[in-house]
Design a protein around this motif. Structure first.
Motif, mmCIF file in Angstrom:
data_model
loop_
_atom_site.group_PDB
_atom_site.id
_atom_site.type_symbol
_atom_site.label_atom_id
_atom_site.label_comp_id
_atom_site.label_asym_id
_atom_site.label_seq_id
_atom_site.Cartn_x
_atom_site.Cartn_y
_atom_site.Cartn_z
ATOM 1 N N GLN A 13 -2.834 42.073 -48.715
ATOM 2 C CA GLN A 13 -2.409 40.662 -48.858
ATOM 3 C C GLN A 13 -1.463 40.520 -50.242
ATOM 4 N N MET A 14 0.056 39.917 -49.484
ATOM 5 C CA MET A 14 0.663 39.251 -50.751
ATOM 6 C C MET A 14 1.101 38.066 -50.639
ATOM 7 N N GLY A 15 1.219 37.464 -51.239
ATOM 8 C CA GLY A 15 1.396 35.744 -51.685
ATOM 9 C C GLY A 15 -0.121 34.892 -51.624
ATOM 10 N N SER A 67 0.492 33.066 -54.162
ATOM 11 C CA SER A 67 1.007 33.110 -55.587
ATOM 12 C C SER A 67 2.030 33.840 -56.062
ATOM 13 N N HIS A 68 2.520 34.468 -55.046
ATOM 14 C CA HIS A 68 3.552 35.755 -55.490
ATOM 15 C C HIS A 68 4.954 35.058 -55.482
ATOM 16 N N PRO A 69 5.473 35.183 -57.010
ATOM 17 C CA PRO A 69 6.347 34.350 -57.391
ATOM 18 C C PRO A 69 7.496 34.060 -56.196
ATOM 19 N N ALA A 70 7.399 34.949 -55.167
ATOM 20 C CA ALA A 70 9.473 34.507 -54.851
ATOM 21 C C ALA A 70 8.445 34.044 -52.937
ATOM 22 N N SER A 71 7.199 33.985 -53.460
ATOM 23 C CA SER A 71 6.970 33.394 -51.145
ATOM 24 C C SER A 71 6.659 31.869 -51.520
ATOM 25 N N LYS A 105 1.832 33.867 -46.956
ATOM 26 C CA LYS A 105 1.132 35.300 -47.083
ATOM 27 C C LYS A 105 1.836 36.389 -46.286
ATOM 28 N N GLU A 164 4.014 53.057 -48.913
ATOM 29 C CA GLU A 164 5.066 52.461 -49.333
ATOM 30 C C GLU A 164 5.403 51.492 -48.204
ATOM 31 N N GLU A 179 17.126 38.130 -56.961
ATOM 32 C CA GLU A 179 15.676 39.130 -56.081
ATOM 33 C C GLU A 179 15.639 40.864 -56.888
ATOM 34 N N ILE A 217 10.810 41.002 -49.488
ATOM 35 C CA ILE A 217 11.540 39.896 -51.286
ATOM 36 C C ILE A 217 13.004 39.248 -50.286
#
Length: 395
Positions: free
Chosen positions: A15-17, A19-23, A28, A36, A125, A380
Motif C-alpha cells: 500500500q502506497m499512500g 500519507s505519502h508526500p506526493a499522494s 492510496k 519493482e 518530483e 509519481i
C-alpha cells in the motif's frame, strides 16, 4: 507475500499512500508488485470531505461562488466562470460584452497558473527542482495580475450571477504585457532545461501511455485526451463567451504518454497568452454586469442613499435570486478538461440541486490503466500528469 503465476516471481502486495508526500493526503495505491514492476494497481481516491455540492444547496446562488473557487484552487477563475455561465443560462441572462472579455482574460490567466503548478511540481518530483522554482516564479507574475484584477490571489470569488465584481485596473494592458513577457522568458528556460534533457526524456517518454480509444472510453478530456491526438477542446467544440472571435489553436500529442501530456500543457500556455493578448486588444468599453435588480446587487451608493436600493440588496442577500424553475448542464474548458455544472432550480432563492463534472475525477479512473506494466518509480510522474485536485474529486 502471495504466490504469483509461474511466469512471474513472487508478487508483493504493497500500500502506497495516503500519507505519502506526493499522494495529496487522500490517494492510496493498492499495489501488486513483481520486484519493482507494477503487476496490478487499484487506485483509491479517498475522501477530502469538502462536500461542494451539498454546501451549495444550503446557500443562495451567489453563496456558491466561494465554494466554486475551492474546487480547483490552482485555477479558481475558471471554476467561477463555469458556475456563473450555468446559473446565467438557467436564468436566461446574457452578460455584457466587456464582462465576457474580462472572464476570458481572467480564465486564461488561471489556466496558465494551473499548468505552471502542474508542470513545476512534476519537474520537482523528478528531481528538477530548479525548473519547479522557475515555474513558481512565473506563476507569481500572474498572481500579481490576478490580485490587481480581483483583490485576491487564490480564492478570488470574482464572478457573480450577471457579471463580475469589479472592473479591470486602468493599467491592465501594460501590467499584462510585462507579466506575459516574464512568463515567456521563464518558459523558454524551462523548455531548454527539460524538453531535451536525457534524464527527463527517459523518465517521461513511453510512460503512462494511453491509446486514443482508451482515453475516449474513460471519458477523458483536456490535456490527457489531447495528448493522445484527439483535438477536443470545449472552447472550440461548443464556443462560449467570446472564444469564437479569438484565433488560437488546440495543441495535441501523438503517443498519449507523460511526455506528450507535459508538452501539450507547455504549448497550451502559449495559446492562452495569445488569447489574453487578443482579448485585451478587442476589449470593449461598457458595463461589467447586468443591471437587472432581480439578479445583480445594486451599487453600494444606491444601497446607502435610497430605500429601494437598500431593500433590493437585503432581499437578494437574505432570500437569494429567484431563478426560474428548470434544469441545465453547461460545460466549459477547465484547466484539466471539461468542467461541467448541472443545476436544478425549484424557483426559490437557493439551488435545489448542484452537480459538478470534475475533469480530474475521470483522469484518476484511468490512472490504473496508465500504470500497469511500469515501474514503481513511474507512479509519481504519471500521477503528477493527471494533475488530480482533491477539492475537485471530492465533490
Amino acid at each position: 507475500m502471495a504466490t504469483a503465476p509461474d511466469t512471474m516471481g513472487e508478487v508483493m502486495e504493497l500500500q502506497m499512500g495516503p500519507s505519502h508526500p506526493a499522494s495529496h493526503g487522500t490517494i492510496k495505491f493498492n499495489l501488486r508488485l513483481d520486484g519493482e514492476t507494477i503487476v496490478d494497481v487499484e487506485v483509491e481516491i479517498g475522501y477530502l470531505h469538502r462536500g461542494f455540492e451539498k454546501m451549495c444547496e444550503q446557500g443562495t446562488w451567489n453563496h456558491c461562488f466561494p465554494y466554486a473557487d475551492r474546487l480547483n484552487y490552482a485555477s479558481p477563475i475558471l471554476n467561477n466562470v463555469g458556475f456563473a455561465l450555468a446559473v446565467e443560462k438557467l436564468a436566461g441572462v446574457t452578460v455584457p460584452e466587456r464582462c465576457q472579455y474580462i472572464r476570458v482574460i481572467g480564465g486564461e490567466i488561471s489556466r496558465i497558473t494551473d499548468h505552471l503548478t502542474c508542470l513545476g511540481m512534476a519537474a520537482n518530483e523528478l528531481g528538477a527542482i530548479s525548473a519547479g522554482f522557475y515555474m513558481l516564479e512565473a506563476r507569481e507574475f500572474l498572481y500579481d495580475l490576478v490580485e490587481a484584477m480581483t483583490g485576491a490571489r487564490l480564492t478570488v470569488t470574482y464572478c457573480r450571477l450577471g457579471g463580475v465584481i469589479k472592473d479591470l485596473p486602468a493599467d491592465v494592458k501594460e501590467r499584462t504585457a510585462t507579466a506575459l513577457k516574464q512568463v515567456r522568458r521563464i518558459l523558454v528556460d524551462c523548455d531548454r532545461l527539460l524538453s531535451r534533457n536525457r534524464i527527463f526524456f527517459d523518465r517521461m517518454v513511453g510512460i503512462g501511455k494511453l491509446s486514443r480509444a482508451d482515453a475516449i472510453s474513460y471519458g477523458l478530456t483536456g490535456p490527457l485526451l489531447r495528448a493522445t491526438g484527439v483535438p477536443y477542446d470545449v472552447r472550440k467544440a461548443e464556443p462560449y463567451l467570446v472564444y469564437d472571435r479569438i484565433d488560437f489553436s488546440v495543441p495535441t500529442g501523438t503517443s498519449g504518454d507523460n511526455y506528450d501530456r507535459f508538452m501539450v500543457r507547455m504549448a497550451e500556455m502559449e495559446q492562452s497568452m495569445r488569447i489574453i493578448e487578443q482579448a485585451l486588444v478587442s476589449l470593449p468599453e461598457g458595463p461589467i454586469a447586468i443591471s437587472d435588480p432581480r439578479y445583480f446587487l445594486p451599487p453600494k451608493q444606491e444601497v446607502y442613499t435610497s430605500i429601494e436600493g437598500l431593500m433590493n440588496h437585503f432581499k437578494l442577500v437574505i432570500e437569494g435570486q429567484k431563478i426560474p424553475p428548470g434544469e441545465v448542464y453547461v460545460a466549459t474548458e477547465g484547466g484539466n478538461g471539461e468542467l461541467g455544472f448541472y443545476l436544478v432550480s425549484d424557483g426559490s432563492g437557493r439551488p435545489y440541486r448542484v452537480r459538478v463534472r470534475p475533469p480530474s475525477f475521470y483522469g484518476m479512473a484511468a490512472l490504473g490503466e496508465m500504470l500497469r506494466g511500469h515501474m514503481l518509480a513511474d507512479i509519481i510522474p504519471t500521477f503528477g500528469q493527471v494533475n488530480m485536485i482533491g477539492g475537485e474529486c471530492d465533490h
